[in-house]
Design a protein around this motif. Structure first.
Motif, PDB file in Angstrom:
ATOM      1  N   GLU A 143       0.837  -1.199   0.000  1.00  0.00           N
ATOM      2  CA  GLU A 143       0.000   0.000   0.000  1.00  0.00           C
ATOM      3  C   GLU A 143       0.876   1.255   0.000  1.00  0.00           C
ATOM      4  OE1 GLU A 143      -3.190  -1.939   3.126  1.00  0.00           O
ATOM      5  OE2 GLU A 143      -1.036  -1.770   3.500  1.00  0.00           O
ATOM      6  N   ASN A 144       0.582   2.172  -0.894  1.00  0.00           N
ATOM      7  CA  ASN A 144       1.334   3.425  -0.976  1.00  0.00           C
ATOM      8  C   ASN A 144       0.884   4.341   0.175  1.00  0.00           C
ATOM      9  OD1 ASN A 144       1.439   6.289  -3.203  1.00  0.00           O
ATOM     10  ND2 ASN A 144       2.996   5.530  -1.813  1.00  0.00           N
ATOM     11  N   THR A 145       1.750   4.537   1.177  1.00  0.00           N
ATOM     12  CA  THR A 145       1.374   5.290   2.381  1.00  0.00           C
ATOM     13  C   THR A 145       1.971   6.690   2.425  1.00  0.00           C
ATOM     14  OG1 THR A 145       3.240   4.317   3.603  1.00  0.00           O
ATOM     15  CG2 THR A 145       1.113   3.175   3.729  1.00  0.00           C
ATOM     16  N   ARG A 146       2.812   7.036   1.481  1.00  0.00           N
ATOM     17  CA  ARG A 146       3.344   8.397   1.394  1.00  0.00           C
ATOM     18  C   ARG A 146       3.827   8.623  -0.023  1.00  0.00           C
ATOM     19  NH1 ARG A 146       7.669  10.394   5.742  1.00  0.00           N
ATOM     20  NH2 ARG A 146       5.847   9.920   7.034  1.00  0.00           N
ATOM     21  N   ASN A 147       3.551   9.826  -0.543  1.00  0.00           N
ATOM     22  CA  ASN A 147       4.002  10.163  -1.893  1.00  0.00           C
ATOM     23  C   ASN A 147       4.009  11.678  -2.001  1.00  0.00           C
ATOM     24  OD1 ASN A 147       4.744  10.129  -4.543  1.00  0.00           O
ATOM     25  ND2 ASN A 147       2.820   9.265  -5.328  1.00  0.00           N
ATOM     26  N   ARG A 148       5.172  12.267  -1.920  1.00  0.00           N
ATOM     27  CA  ARG A 148       5.239  13.727  -1.889  1.00  0.00           C
ATOM     28  C   ARG A 148       6.520  14.253  -2.519  1.00  0.00           C
ATOM     29  NH1 ARG A 148       6.362  14.232   4.492  1.00  0.00           N
ATOM     30  NH2 ARG A 148       4.100  13.953   4.493  1.00  0.00           N
ATOM     31  N   TRP A 149       6.454  15.507  -2.894  1.00  0.00           N
ATOM     32  CA  TRP A 149       7.656  16.234  -3.280  1.00  0.00           C
ATOM     33  C   TRP A 149       7.551  17.635  -2.688  1.00  0.00           C
ATOM     34  CZ3 TRP A 149       7.701  20.841  -5.846  1.00  0.00           C
ATOM     35  CH2 TRP A 149       6.544  21.207  -6.546  1.00  0.00           C
ATOM     36  N   SER A 150       8.692  18.277  -2.533  1.00  0.00           N
ATOM     37  CA  SER A 150       8.712  19.619  -1.961  1.00  0.00           C
ATOM     38  C   SER A 150       9.901  20.387  -2.510  1.00  0.00           C
ATOM     39  CB  SER A 150       8.787  19.565  -0.437  1.00  0.00           C
ATOM     40  OG  SER A 150       9.980  18.936  -0.011  1.00  0.00           O
ATOM     41  N   THR A 151       9.793  21.690  -2.441  1.00  0.00           N
ATOM     42  CA  THR A 151      10.894  22.565  -2.847  1.00  0.00           C
ATOM     43  C   THR A 151      10.891  23.781  -1.948  1.00  0.00           C
ATOM     44  OG1 THR A 151      11.908  23.757  -4.698  1.00  0.00           O
ATOM     45  CG2 THR A 151       9.510  23.809  -4.553  1.00  0.00           C
ATOM     46  N   GLY A 152      12.047  24.375  -1.767  1.00  0.00           N
ATOM     47  CA  GLY A 152      12.150  25.541  -0.897  1.00  0.00           C
ATOM     48  C   GLY A 152      13.310  26.427  -1.293  1.00  0.00           C
ATOM     49  N   LEU A 153      13.154  27.716  -1.029  1.00  0.00           N
ATOM     50  CA  LEU A 153      14.194  28.699  -1.273  1.00  0.00           C
ATOM     51  C   LEU A 153      14.457  29.445   0.023  1.00  0.00           C
ATOM     52  CD1 LEU A 153      16.061  30.364  -3.169  1.00  0.00           C
ATOM     53  CD2 LEU A 153      14.100  31.878  -3.566  1.00  0.00           C
ATOM     54  N   ASN A 154      15.709  29.434   0.476  1.00  0.00           N
ATOM     55  CA  ASN A 154      16.129  30.127   1.689  1.00  0.00           C
ATOM     56  C   ASN A 154      17.144  31.197   1.272  1.00  0.00           C
ATOM     57  OD1 ASN A 154      17.178  30.960   4.162  1.00  0.00           O
ATOM     58  ND2 ASN A 154      17.069  28.904   5.048  1.00  0.00           N
ATOM     59  N   LEU A 155      16.790  32.468   1.500  1.00  0.00           N
ATOM     60  CA  LEU A 155      17.595  33.573   0.975  1.00  0.00           C
ATOM     61  C   LEU A 155      17.904  34.557   2.088  1.00  0.00           C
ATOM     62  CD1 LEU A 155      17.047  35.415  -2.362  1.00  0.00           C
ATOM     63  CD2 LEU A 155      17.105  36.756  -0.272  1.00  0.00           C
ATOM     64  N   SER A 156      19.141  35.064   2.091  1.00  0.00           N
ATOM     65  CA  SER A 156      19.564  36.089   3.041  1.00  0.00           C
ATOM     66  C   SER A 156      20.070  37.289   2.252  1.00  0.00           C
ATOM     67  CB  SER A 156      20.669  35.558   3.957  1.00  0.00           C
ATOM     68  OG  SER A 156      21.147  36.570   4.821  1.00  0.00           O
ATOM     69  N   GLN A 191       3.794  19.228  -2.158  1.00  0.00           N
ATOM     70  CA  GLN A 191       2.639  18.573  -2.757  1.00  0.00           C
ATOM     71  C   GLN A 191       2.580  17.129  -2.275  1.00  0.00           C
ATOM     72  OE1 GLN A 191       0.097  19.721  -4.969  1.00  0.00           O
ATOM     73  NE2 GLN A 191      -0.757  17.737  -4.367  1.00  0.00           N
ATOM     74  N   ASP A 192       1.491  16.779  -1.575  1.00  0.00           N
ATOM     75  CA  ASP A 192       1.247  15.395  -1.175  1.00  0.00           C
ATOM     76  C   ASP A 192       0.209  14.814  -2.129  1.00  0.00           C
ATOM     77  OD1 ASP A 192       2.163  14.451   1.918  1.00  0.00           O
ATOM     78  OD2 ASP A 192       2.402  16.569   1.419  1.00  0.00           O
ATOM     79  N   PHE A 193       0.544  13.691  -2.738  1.00  0.00           N
ATOM     80  CA  PHE A 193      -0.386  13.036  -3.649  1.00  0.00           C
ATOM     81  C   PHE A 193      -1.279  12.067  -2.878  1.00  0.00           C
ATOM     82  CE2 PHE A 193       3.386  14.273  -6.014  1.00  0.00           C
ATOM     83  CZ  PHE A 193       2.836  14.953  -7.084  1.00  0.00           C
ATOM     84  N   SER A 194      -2.339  11.652  -3.495  1.00  0.00           N
ATOM     85  CA  SER A 194      -3.271  10.724  -2.851  1.00  0.00           C
ATOM     86  C   SER A 194      -2.534   9.453  -2.420  1.00  0.00           C
ATOM     87  CB  SER A 194      -4.404  10.373  -3.826  1.00  0.00           C
ATOM     88  OG  SER A 194      -5.278   9.440  -3.252  1.00  0.00           O
ATOM     89  N   HIS A 195      -2.812   9.025  -1.191  1.00  0.00           N
ATOM     90  CA  HIS A 195      -2.161   7.829  -0.659  1.00  0.00           C
ATOM     91  C   HIS A 195      -3.056   7.219   0.415  1.00  0.00           C
ATOM     92  CE1 HIS A 195      -0.889  11.146   1.990  1.00  0.00           C
ATOM     93  NE2 HIS A 195      -0.874  10.250   2.945  1.00  0.00           N
ATOM     94  N   LEU A 196      -2.602   6.128   1.003  1.00  0.00           N
ATOM     95  CA  LEU A 196      -3.366   5.428   2.039  1.00  0.00           C
ATOM     96  C   LEU A 196      -2.727   5.652   3.398  1.00  0.00           C
ATOM     97  CD1 LEU A 196      -4.038   2.028   0.224  1.00  0.00           C
ATOM     98  CD2 LEU A 196      -5.674   3.895   0.573  1.00  0.00           C
ATOM     99  N   ASP A 197      -3.563   5.897   4.410  1.00  0.00           N
ATOM    100  CA  ASP A 197      -3.100   6.012   5.789  1.00  0.00           C
ATOM    101  C   ASP A 197      -3.554   4.755   6.525  1.00  0.00           C
ATOM    102  OD1 ASP A 197      -2.666   6.595   8.490  1.00  0.00           O
ATOM    103  OD2 ASP A 197      -3.000   8.743   8.183  1.00  0.00           O
ATOM    104  N   ILE A 198      -2.587   3.921   6.919  1.00  0.00           N
ATOM    105  CA  ILE A 198      -2.933   2.632   7.520  1.00  0.00           C
ATOM    106  C   ILE A 198      -3.122   2.716   9.031  1.00  0.00           C
ATOM    107  CG2 ILE A 198      -1.771   1.354   5.682  1.00  0.00           C
ATOM    108  CD1 ILE A 198       0.590   0.926   7.543  1.00  0.00           C
ATOM    109  N   ARG A 199      -3.069   3.946   9.598  1.00  0.00           N
ATOM    110  CA  ARG A 199      -3.225   4.094  11.041  1.00  0.00           C
ATOM    111  C   ARG A 199      -4.327   5.065  11.461  1.00  0.00           C
ATOM    112  NH1 ARG A 199       1.872   2.608  10.152  1.00  0.00           N
ATOM    113  NH2 ARG A 199       2.676   0.979  11.521  1.00  0.00           N
TER     114      ARG A 199
END
Length: 869
Positions: A593-606, A619-627
């Motif tokens: 069962e696919n329980t996590r499927n995500r990607w992320s990006t970030g910019l940290n600037l000074s 972005q979290d894609f549709s997945h199953l939570d088994i708990r």
């Protein structure tokens, strides 16, 4: 043609990214081949200096002043904008370090007071790789206000601020800048017993108003590690052996007025002793007799509506010091979680036929011992053992008769760690072994807790190409024994959930008297330069259990992750530095069962004006939570998107702050989460610091778990739409009369209330469409209603109103005075109060109610006295 273009583009990217890497490797190689060396001088026979930050003692006419510091930031490799000079001397027992921090604008020096180990204002210090292992070091710093900051370098830009050595340091202002003076006892270091010592040496200076760091031995900011690039300290001869014997006896008195009952509890007087014994030049034994394992600062307020256990940071000094040697972290899971030792009794809730009262807040630790050390050949050993007492509560039966009920058995907690370095410290191999043993003849305890839990693991870490690249692998296994009832409870708990009806690969066995499992994590990546990456693969088998001695968030998964970052540290016209990150992560259960499927990006600037800006997208894609359904079938989770931003002003001003916000959209109209945080810090004068952190959140979620309802031969699972609002304020006020004497106040009110509606029963938990997943129950959410009921499958089902209102206030006032090196007096007033109602009241309506709740008050006096022989 298309393939050729792609290959050409790929080759061009490799070429553009490889060129800077080759240049940086050449710089690193040059630094390794041309290390700076400082030759120190003995002052044996001269009068000892007075450590007051004034360099008027006769010894400072000896030896050599060295300068020529190089900027690490903002302009790596450039000369420091202000001159800095250091001098290092020694006798048989101590190292003496003096520094002149020249400044052409002395009126702009930031001599800000703060707590020990807090980085405030202008400062400078020395780091000593006394083992000369090119990985670990002891660091001693003094701020322009005279505050001490000591740190242990653990390798790879990891530090331990919890270590507090016993050493002396002071500073003073002069017309041309400021100066510092330090006396560092050799007893606080670890080194091999040789006639002549060669140590790694690093010295750095921080100019706060420019956020500029300059260094005696230049270490590029994008270097993969620090300590192996240290310069060297030569010339130390015939000093005392690295063996110490220290004692820290204490007396503690307290009086408490609990929220329940009238008046104050009896006055308590306690005493104990901690000892630190150097059993050899390499190993130190820490012993405690009747130790005080209390923590001064309260844990933050949390209302946890998830199926996962809340993790709290360790704050007790005995467990903090040297805790780094026990590190075996696997993506948040750890085999040794020291908060288990002395935690609240396990049977702190329901006991059949009895109502419990007078429950102890924690189990009593009778004693503890800790052995830590490292040999000159790179063998590191850590062992800690703690024994906790059995605890009892009062249980009242239906007839009003009181009974003594055991709520915690006598238990022994053992954790051990071993590591060995090879290949010029580029290869590290180690292992971990933990054991919990509970000793009880009480049938209720035996039915609830496993009698023994064992975990063991192996790990390896290897670097190559001047530590630019690394590979690590960790494997762990667990085994526990107990009564069938205790092992059954483990199979059904939040971390395992063997009872899930749709998990045909899992089997609940009520007759089992043992349970075992295993897990692993493999990681490879690059740490230095502009472009860095990390690739991971890991798994936890369904039966793995760490939670008797460690912390395991969840078992039963296999996962992979990839992250890439691009970092630029060279200042431009407006931007000082920035980092761009991209990450991807996915997980599956052992049932696929696919329980996590995500990607992320970030910019940290000074920016060059020292403001900071962060933008993050996930972005979290549709997945199953088994708990989520607490033992029910895997529940489909809709896609969600998160956007976060943070803006922070220049932290080197007398008034500075930051604002941060996150917006989550959970894939359905009206299902979202928004929060905002505002922090402000004000220094009205150099000895007073006021700070406040405000947090506001509103969470609306369409499938919040409500309850699991058991019928004659089936289960029902109910979810609802929650509208939760939370608010908190954390305030700190600090007054520093001098670096050793301070008065600190902490206060944190917290409110959270939630209202449920749109109740639904789960019909097809895995369905993609919400209408297929749930059946609307059509129940009206009425204020003050205690229960709800509905008809389904020929039965009537009832569940309690899940609405809630929670409020809590925690505060303390601490007078701290280090009246002698290593010896401290504390006067503490601690207060907390909380209230919970199973009904909804808006946050704005219950803010005043908090002050009408009776709270707990504790007044405590503690005095310890450090001495060594």
């Amino acid at each position: 043609m298309k393939r050729t273009s792609l290959l050409f583009a790929f080759g061009l990217v490799l070429g553009l990214t490889a060129a800077p890497g080759v240049l940086r490797a050449q710089i690193i190689d040059s630094l390794l081949q041309n290390k700076r060396i400082y030759h120190t001088q003995s002052i044996e026979g001269y009068p000892l200096p007075k450590i007051d930050g004034i360099l008027d003692d006769s010894i400072w006419t000896l030896g050599e002043w060295q300068g020529d510091f190089t900027q690490q930031q903002p302009v790596g490799g450039a000369p420091g904008t202000e001159q800095t000079f250091i001098k290092i001397l020694y006798d048989k027992n101590n190292l003496y370090v003096a520094t002149k921090f020249m400044d052409r604008e002395p009126e702009l020096i930031r001599d800000i007071f703060g707590r020990r180990d807090e980085l405030n204002g202008d400062m400078g210090g020395v780091a000593l790789d006394s083992y000369f292992d090119k990985r670990t070091a002891f660091e001693f710093n003094v701020t322009a206000a005279g505050q001490k900051v000591d740190i242990k370098h653990l390798g790879d830009y990891q530090w331990d601020f919890n270590w507090d050595g016993v050493w002396d340091g002071a500073s003073s202002r002069i017309d041309s800048g400021w100066v510092s003076e330090m006396q560092i006892p050799f007893s606080q270091l670890r080194y091999s017993n040789k006639e002549e010592q060669v140590w790694g040496l690093h010295y750095w200076r921080w100019i706060a108003r420019r956020s500029e760091e300059s260094q005696w031995q230049y270490i590029p900011k994008d270097a993969p590690a620090m300590v192996y690039l240290f310069g060297e300290l030569h010339g130390i001869h015939d000093i005392r052996t690295s063996r110490q014997v220290e004692f820290l006896p204490y007396v503690l008195s307290s009086v408490e007025r609990p929220a329940s009952g009238d008046g104050f509890d009896p006055f308590r007087l306690n005493a104990g002793i901690d000892a630190k014994v150097g059993i050899s030049s390499d190993f130190t034994l820490d012993l405690s007799i009747n130790p005080d394992f209390g923590q001064v600062e309260a844990d933050p307020s949390v209302l946890n509506l998830t199926s996962f256990e809340t993790f709290y940071e360790e704050k007790r000094p005995f467990f903090l010091e040297g805790n780094e040697i026990f590190d075996f972290e696997m993506d948040g899971d750890i085999p040794f979680y020291s908060r288990r030792v002395g935690s609240a009794p396990a049977l702190n809730g329901f006991v059949p036929g009895l109502t419990l009262s007078e429950l102890p807040q924690r189990t009593t630790i009778l004693g503890a011992a800790k052995l830590t050390g490292r040999t000159r050949k790179g063998l590191s050993v850590g062992l800690v053992n703690g024994l906790t007492a059995e605890e009892f509560a009062t249980g009242t039966d239906a007839g009003g008769t009181d009974h003594q009920v055991q709520v915690a058995p006598m238990s022994n907690y053992l954790s051990s760690r071993i590591k060995r370095e090879f290949n010029d410290n580029n290869t590290i191999v180690g292992g971990v072994f933990n054991l919990v043993k509970r000793m009880s003849a009480d049938s209720l305890v035996d039915a609830s807790l496993v009698s023994g839990a064992l975990t063991g693991g192996l790990d390896v870490l290897h670097y190559w190409d001047q530590k630019n690249y690394y590979f690590s692998a960790k494997a762990i296994a667990s085994q526990m024994q107990g009564s069938p009832q205790a092992i059954l409870a483990k199979q059904l708990d939040d971390a395992h959930r063997f009872q899930r009806p749709d998990a045909d690969y899992l089997l609940v066995d009520p007759a089992r008297e043992s349970l075992g499992g295993h897990g692993a994590l493999v990681e490879a990546g690059k740490n230095g330069g502009k472009i860095n990456f990390r690739v991971t693969g890991q798994y936890r088998s369904p039966g793995l259990n760490l939670n008797d001695m460690g912390y395991l968030r969840e078992a039963d998964f296999m996962g992979q992750g990839v992250s890439v970052s691009y970092r630029v540290n060279e200042p431009g016209d407006w931007v000082r530095s920035y980092t761009l990150d991209v990450e991807q992560e996915a997980r599956w259960s052992f049932g696929g069962e696919n329980t996590r499927n995500r990607w992320s990006t970030g910019l940290n600037l000074s920016s060059n004006s020292l403001w900071s800006f962060i933008v993050a997208l996930q972005q979290d894609f549709s997945h199953l939570d088994i708990r989520e359904l607490r033992g029910g079938p895997a529940l489909r989770v809709d896609p969600s998107t998160m956007l976060g931003m943070r803006v922070g002003s220049n932290p080197n001003k007398d008034l500075y702050g930051a604002v941060m916000g996150h917006v989550y959209h959970h894939g359905l109209q009206g299902s979202n989460q928004k929060n905002a945080t505002l922090s402000l810090t004000w220094l009205p004068v150099r000895k007073i610091k006021l700070s406040a952190l405000t947090f506001l959140e509103r969470r609306q979620y369409h499938q919040q778990y409500v309850g699991s309802l058991q019928g004659t031969d089936s289960w029902e699972y109910v979810v609802g739409r929650i509208d939760q609002r939370s608010a908190s304020l954390t305030f700190r006020g600090e007054l520093f009369l001098n670096p050793e004497l301070s008065l600190q106040y902490y206060a944190s009110p917290f409110y959270s209330s939630g209202k449920y509606d749109d109740f639904s029963r789960v019909t097809d938990a895995r369905a993609l469409a919400r209408d297929d997943r749930f059946q609307d129950l059509g129940l009206d959410a009425e204020s003050g209603q205690d229960t709800y009921s509905y008809e389904a499958d020929g039965s009537t089902w009832n569940f309690a109103n899940p609405d809630f209102s929670f409020m809590q206030f925690r505060s303390n006032l601490v007078l701290r005075w280090e009246y002698k090196l290593g010896s401290t007096l504390y006067l503490v007033w601690a207060h907390d109060r909380s209230g919970f109602e199973s009904l909804f009241n808006p946050v704005q309506d219950i803010t005043g109610d908090l002050w009408g709740i009776r709270g707990n008050h504790v007044l405590m006096f503690k005095l310890n006295f450090w001495f060594s022989v």
